[in-house]
Motif scaffolding. Structure first.
Motif, PDB file in Angstrom:
ATOM      1  N   ARG A 244     -18.724  11.626 -10.071  1.00 37.80           N
ATOM      2  CA  ARG A 244     -18.497  10.563 -10.724  1.00 37.80           C
ATOM      3  C   ARG A 244     -17.442  10.686 -11.705  1.00 37.80           C
ATOM      4  O   ARG A 244     -16.642   9.767 -11.859  1.00 37.80           O
ATOM      5  N   SER A 245     -17.418  11.830 -12.259  1.00 39.22           N
ATOM      6  CA  SER A 245     -16.055  12.192 -13.430  1.00 39.22           C
ATOM      7  C   SER A 245     -14.741  12.235 -12.464  1.00 39.22           C
ATOM      8  O   SER A 245     -13.963  11.648 -12.780  1.00 39.22           O
ATOM      9  N   ILE A 246     -14.862  12.686 -11.114  1.00 33.55           N
ATOM     10  CA  ILE A 246     -13.479  12.637 -10.496  1.00 33.55           C
ATOM     11  C   ILE A 246     -13.083  11.343 -10.120  1.00 33.55           C
ATOM     12  O   ILE A 246     -12.103  10.741 -10.148  1.00 33.55           O
ATOM     13  N   LEU A 247     -14.240  10.338  -9.757  1.00 36.95           N
ATOM     14  CA  LEU A 247     -14.089   9.124  -9.545  1.00 36.95           C
ATOM     15  C   LEU A 247     -13.430   8.305 -10.551  1.00 36.95           C
ATOM     16  O   LEU A 247     -12.364   7.622 -10.176  1.00 36.95           O
ATOM     17  N   ASN A 248     -13.837   8.341 -11.818  1.00 36.79           N
ATOM     18  CA  ASN A 248     -13.527   7.942 -12.905  1.00 36.79           C
ATOM     19  C   ASN A 248     -11.954   8.163 -13.426  1.00 36.79           C
ATOM     20  O   ASN A 248     -11.600   7.310 -14.252  1.00 36.79           O
ATOM     21  N   LYS A 249     -11.647   9.324 -12.852  1.00 34.09           N
ATOM     22  CA  LYS A 249     -10.150  10.080 -13.363  1.00 34.09           C
ATOM     23  C   LYS A 249      -9.319   9.399 -12.446  1.00 34.09           C
ATOM     24  O   LYS A 249      -7.993   9.624 -12.949  1.00 34.09           O
ATOM     25  N   CYS A 250      -9.671   8.866 -11.338  1.00 34.58           N
ATOM     26  CA  CYS A 250      -8.342   8.411 -10.229  1.00 34.58           C
ATOM     27  C   CYS A 250      -7.628   7.310 -10.625  1.00 34.58           C
ATOM     28  O   CYS A 250      -8.096   6.532 -11.315  1.00 34.58           O
ATOM     29  N   ASP A 251      -6.286   7.453 -10.377  1.00 32.01           N
ATOM     30  CA  ASP A 251      -5.453   6.265 -10.624  1.00 32.01           C
ATOM     31  C   ASP A 251      -5.162   5.281  -9.475  1.00 32.01           C
ATOM     32  O   ASP A 251      -4.573   4.441  -9.370  1.00 32.01           O
ATOM     33  N   LEU A 252      -5.745   5.776  -8.294  1.00 34.29           N
ATOM     34  CA  LEU A 252      -5.639   5.036  -6.879  1.00 34.29           C
ATOM     35  C   LEU A 252      -7.005   5.210  -6.049  1.00 34.29           C
ATOM     36  O   LEU A 252      -7.159   6.364  -5.833  1.00 34.29           O
ATOM     37  N   LEU A 253      -7.691   4.254  -5.869  1.00 31.42           N
ATOM     38  CA  LEU A 253      -9.016   4.445  -5.236  1.00 31.42           C
ATOM     39  C   LEU A 253      -8.846   3.602  -3.831  1.00 31.42           C
ATOM     40  O   LEU A 253      -8.361   2.630  -3.598  1.00 31.42           O
ATOM     41  N   ILE A 254      -9.155   4.506  -2.642  1.00 33.07           N
ATOM     42  CA  ILE A 254      -9.047   3.740  -1.497  1.00 33.07           C
ATOM     43  C   ILE A 254     -10.321   4.001  -0.663  1.00 33.07           C
ATOM     44  O   ILE A 254     -11.019   4.865  -0.706  1.00 33.07           O
ATOM     45  N   THR A 255     -10.775   2.703  -0.369  1.00 33.04           N
ATOM     46  CA  THR A 255     -12.151   2.614   0.249  1.00 33.04           C
ATOM     47  C   THR A 255     -11.868   2.305   1.853  1.00 33.04           C
ATOM     48  O   THR A 255     -11.061   1.616   2.235  1.00 33.04           O
ATOM     49  N   ILE A 256     -12.708   3.203   2.411  1.00 31.26           N
ATOM     50  CA  ILE A 256     -12.589   3.039   3.978  1.00 31.26           C
ATOM     51  C   ILE A 256     -13.711   2.426   4.535  1.00 31.26           C
ATOM     52  O   ILE A 256     -14.915   2.949   4.461  1.00 31.26           O
ATOM     53  N   GLU A 257     -13.420   1.509   5.582  1.00 28.79           N
ATOM     54  CA  GLU A 257     -14.745   0.559   6.266  1.00 28.79           C
ATOM     55  C   GLU A 257     -15.821   0.507   5.168  1.00 28.79           C
ATOM     56  O   GLU A 257     -17.167   0.664   5.665  1.00 28.79           O
TER      57      GLU A 257
ATOM     58  N   ALA B 253       0.946  -1.423   0.170  1.00 33.10           N
ATOM     59  CA  ALA B 253       0.109   0.214   0.007  1.00 33.10           C
ATOM     60  C   ALA B 253       0.926   1.133  -0.045  1.00 33.10           C
ATOM     61  O   ALA B 253       0.732   2.178  -0.664  1.00 33.10           O
ATOM     62  N   GLU B 254       1.869   1.159   0.633  1.00 33.17           N
ATOM     63  CA  GLU B 254       2.873   2.192   0.852  1.00 33.17           C
ATOM     64  C   GLU B 254       3.504   2.712  -0.666  1.00 33.17           C
ATOM     65  O   GLU B 254       3.633   3.870  -1.018  1.00 33.17           O
ATOM     66  N   LYS B 255       3.867   1.614  -1.227  1.00 33.30           N
ATOM     67  CA  LYS B 255       4.069   1.804  -2.815  1.00 33.30           C
ATOM     68  C   LYS B 255       3.316   2.235  -3.610  1.00 33.30           C
ATOM     69  O   LYS B 255       3.594   3.183  -4.475  1.00 33.30           O
ATOM     70  N   MET B 256       2.086   1.959  -3.399  1.00 40.33           N
ATOM     71  CA  MET B 256       1.028   2.282  -4.283  1.00 40.33           C
ATOM     72  C   MET B 256       0.724   3.812  -3.941  1.00 40.33           C
ATOM     73  O   MET B 256       0.485   4.651  -5.266  1.00 40.33           O
ATOM     74  N   LEU B 257       0.873   4.276  -2.868  1.00 40.69           N
ATOM     75  CA  LEU B 257       0.662   5.573  -2.692  1.00 40.69           C
ATOM     76  C   LEU B 257       1.618   6.584  -3.087  1.00 40.69           C
ATOM     77  O   LEU B 257       1.444   7.648  -3.534  1.00 40.69           O
ATOM     78  N   ALA B 258       2.822   5.995  -2.949  1.00 40.10           N
ATOM     79  CA  ALA B 258       4.167   6.793  -3.483  1.00 40.10           C
ATOM     80  C   ALA B 258       3.968   7.021  -4.964  1.00 40.10           C
ATOM     81  O   ALA B 258       4.583   7.826  -5.175  1.00 40.10           O
ATOM     82  N   VAL B 259       3.377   6.231  -5.676  1.00 34.27           N
ATOM     83  CA  VAL B 259       3.425   6.393  -7.369  1.00 34.27           C
ATOM     84  C   VAL B 259       2.331   6.989  -7.760  1.00 34.27           C
ATOM     85  O   VAL B 259       2.246   7.369  -8.977  1.00 34.27           O
ATOM     86  N   ALA B 260       1.295   6.885  -7.013  1.00 36.32           N
ATOM     87  CA  ALA B 260      -0.273   7.361  -7.538  1.00 36.32           C
ATOM     88  C   ALA B 260      -0.114   8.922  -7.582  1.00 36.32           C
ATOM     89  O   ALA B 260       0.335   9.752  -6.762  1.00 36.32           O
ATOM     90  N   GLU B 261      -0.832   9.347  -8.621  1.00 37.24           N
ATOM     91  CA  GLU B 261      -0.958  10.920  -9.015  1.00 37.24           C
ATOM     92  C   GLU B 261      -2.357  11.503  -8.847  1.00 37.24           C
ATOM     93  O   GLU B 261      -2.383  12.586  -8.514  1.00 37.24           O
ATOM     94  N   ASN B 262      -3.289  10.727  -8.710  1.00 31.68           N
ATOM     95  CA  ASN B 262      -4.707  11.205  -8.699  1.00 31.68           C
ATOM     96  C   ASN B 262      -5.396   9.938  -7.784  1.00 31.68           C
ATOM     97  O   ASN B 262      -5.926   9.103  -7.997  1.00 31.68           O
ATOM     98  N   ILE B 263      -5.237  10.536  -6.356  1.00 30.75           N
ATOM     99  CA  ILE B 263      -5.724   9.717  -5.205  1.00 30.75           C
ATOM    100  C   ILE B 263      -7.310  10.138  -4.771  1.00 30.75           C
ATOM    101  O   ILE B 263      -7.639  11.317  -4.608  1.00 30.75           O
ATOM    102  N   LEU B 264      -8.154   9.202  -4.801  1.00 31.77           N
ATOM    103  CA  LEU B 264      -9.611   9.483  -4.096  1.00 31.77           C
ATOM    104  C   LEU B 264      -9.776   8.564  -3.117  1.00 31.77           C
ATOM    105  O   LEU B 264      -9.476   7.298  -3.288  1.00 31.77           O
TER     106      LEU B 264
END
Length: 561
Positions: A277-290, A205-216
């Protein structure tokens, strides 16, 4: 000095008190009379007759909402437990930790199937709970095993994912004097641990966060019950340069705690509009919580980007089927995981796309006027809590959530049990005397849950019940109209003409006020007057089912369609 030898009932009471129980809600039958007698005389715990097994289970769940094991319920075996099945299932879906003690037939008579016995009762009903334990007695076990098994039930209820635990206690095991105080002391020494995050997944997860440019980030409301969650979320979102959305429920129960924009500046509202929805579709890393309900009907299709799921209940996240072999699931304390990930992110990461957002929606001015009255009232009371059992009215409040005051606690129901709100709010209010409790009820919820009102009045619990009376089920009428069926009268969706919630409440000695939704001044006065009165009160809010007042509330199809 001779060591005290306790009955099974005395041992259970002692163990429940040591795990923090301050209330026991019961609807006594023969098998659990000894247990109720011990709760009635024990120091540090209050025994209350819930006037029904289902109601007792709901009250215990309400009392344990903030603190697991803050209350127990005592249920009669087959007929009581089966009657309370909906309440147990509701506590399970809402992840409310607590032990529900079931008085079983005596061990020597259970094989003859007495009226309160059924084959494999606990194993069958255990499907509605987090887990179940059946307590044997001598000569099958010694007192140490009895205590260990009892303590395990309480520990199980408070470990993540929290939930109701059934504890079966046969009548003869309860009444027999055979358990030493030493066995209780030894049995409570063990401390168990909740699920731990996997180091490998955490590092990935740390590595994925380090390279992501558009996180939602998408949050389900379960996270908002966690202490310090919004504080940690805000810090994590700022360091990750991430925007935050919240799941929006479009039908069924719709009102839940919402993220505060004051606490989380990167919050951009519910996952609701085309822009979001547009913001969602443009993200390159999606984090879901609970995540508990991020499946297509609720949130639509999630993008095919990399994903990190952070949850305390991995089973409920996996069932939603959006994770693949390249994604990461971290199960554990959500607050601890977010804080740890946040500490590993650079503090000077450039914030590039987060901008302030206005969360208020225009909507109907008549809708806003009604919710505004409620919000103004809540802003004048100490520590307001809104408990929703109304569906349509809850959806209305959800649409105008910004009219509620800062700091309001909102409790919704992910089980969809219509009619549990009265008993639930009764237990919650008893366990949280410092909070001002307002319970929103639909007309059908009031009819289905009226039994709990008896105990609420008997204990003189201070709650303002607001009953939204449409005269019929507006939600089901909307749903039916969306189907290709011949037009009908649909009288089966209408309220009983011979029943009045006002008359029923007044018959129990409860003060009532009745107003039409267009009478906003009278509605406000009724709320203030109801809150000033002692004990439970009822404000009857009449809304015409045939009007367009409910426009925009309750979607007849899911986002998967």
């Amino acid at each position: 000095m001779t060591e005290a030898i306790l009955t099974g009932a005395q041992a259970i009471v002692s163990i429940s008190v040591r795990f923090g129980a301050t209330y026991a809600f019961a609807y006594p039958g023969t098998s659990e009379l000894a247990l109720c007698g011990e709760y009635d005389t024990a120091d540090g715990i209050n025994l209350i007759n819930g006037r029904g097994d289902r109601e007792s289970a709901f009250m215990a769940a309400g009392a344990s909402w903030n603190i697991p094991n803050h209350a127990v319920s005592v249920l009669h075996a087959a007929r009581g437990l089966t009657n309370a099945a909906g309440a147990i299932g509701c506590a399970n879906r809402n992840e409310i930790g607590g032990v529900h003690i079931v008085g079983l037939p005596s061990t020597h008579s259970v094989r003859f199937l007495p009226p309160h016995g059924e084959p494999n009762l606990l194993s069958a009903m255990g499907h509605f709970s987090r887990s179940y334990f059946e307590l044997p007695g001598p000569p099958n076990v010694d007192d140490a095993e009895f205590v260990n098994k009892s303590a395990s039930a309480f520990r199980c209820a408070e470990e993540n994912p929290k939930g109701p635990v059934l504890l079966g206690l046969p009548q003869d095991v309860s009444e027999l004097r055979w358990i030493s105080e030493k066995a209780i002391q030894e049995g409570l020494k063990f401390e168990s641990c909740g699920p731990r995050r996997k180091t490998q997944s955490f590092q990935l997860a740390e590595k994925m966060l380090a390279v992501a440019e558009n996180i939602l980030i998408i949050v389900d409301d379960f996270a908002l019950r966690l202490e310090d969650f919004e504080l940690v979320l805000a810090e994590f979102a700022q360091r990750a340069d991430a925007q935050v959305l919240q799941v929006k429920y479009q039908r069924g129960p719709m009102l839940f705690q919402r993220i505060s924009l004051d606490r989380v500046p990167s919050f951009i509202g519910y996952l609701d509009t085309r822009e979001q929805r547009s913001i969602l579709n443009k993200c390159d890393l999606l984090i879901t919580i609970e995540d508990r309900n991020m499946y297509p009907r609720v949130v639509g299709s999630l993008p095919e980007c990399r994903k990190i799921a952070i949850t305390s209940n991995a089973r409920m996240t996996r069932k939603n089927e959006y994770l693949n072999e390249h994604d990461v699931l971290i199960e554990g304390s959500v607050v601890e995981v977010l804080a740890s990930l946040s500490n590993r992110l650079p503090q000077d990461r450039q914030v590039s796309h987060i901008s302030p957002v206005q969360l208020k929606k225009s909507g109907s001015s008549r809708q806003a006027a009604v919710v505004g009255c409620l919000g103004d009232f809540l802003g004048t009371v100490r520590s307001p809590t809104v408990i929703d059992d109304s569906q349509m009215f809850g959806g209305l409040v959800r649409e105008h959530y910004d009219l509620l005051p800062r700091g309001v606690q909102v409790i919704g129901d992910h089980s969809g049990f219509v009619g549990g709100g009265i008993a639930f709010s009764c237990g919650f209010s008893l366990a949280n005397p410092g909070r001002s409790v307002i319970c929103l009820l639909g007309d059908q919820a009031f009819v289905n849950g009226i039994q709990g009102l008896i105990s609420c009045k008997e204990e003189n619990v201070r709650i303002v019940f607001i009953v939204c009376d449409n005269g019929r089920s507006v939600s089901l009428a909307k749903q039916l109209d969306s189907l290709e069926q011949p037009a009908g009268r649909h009288t089966y969706l209408e309220n009983p003409t011979s029943f009045s919630c006002v008359d029923a409440a007044e018959g129990l000695g409860i003060r009532t006020w009745s107003v039409h939704y267009t009478q906003t001044t009278e509605f406000t006065r009724a709320l203030y007057a109801a809150f000033q009165a002692k004990g439970p009160t009822l404000v009857h809010l009449k809304i015409d089912a045939g009007s367009d007042f409910w426009s925009g509330i309750w979607e007849t199809s899911g986002l998967d369609e």
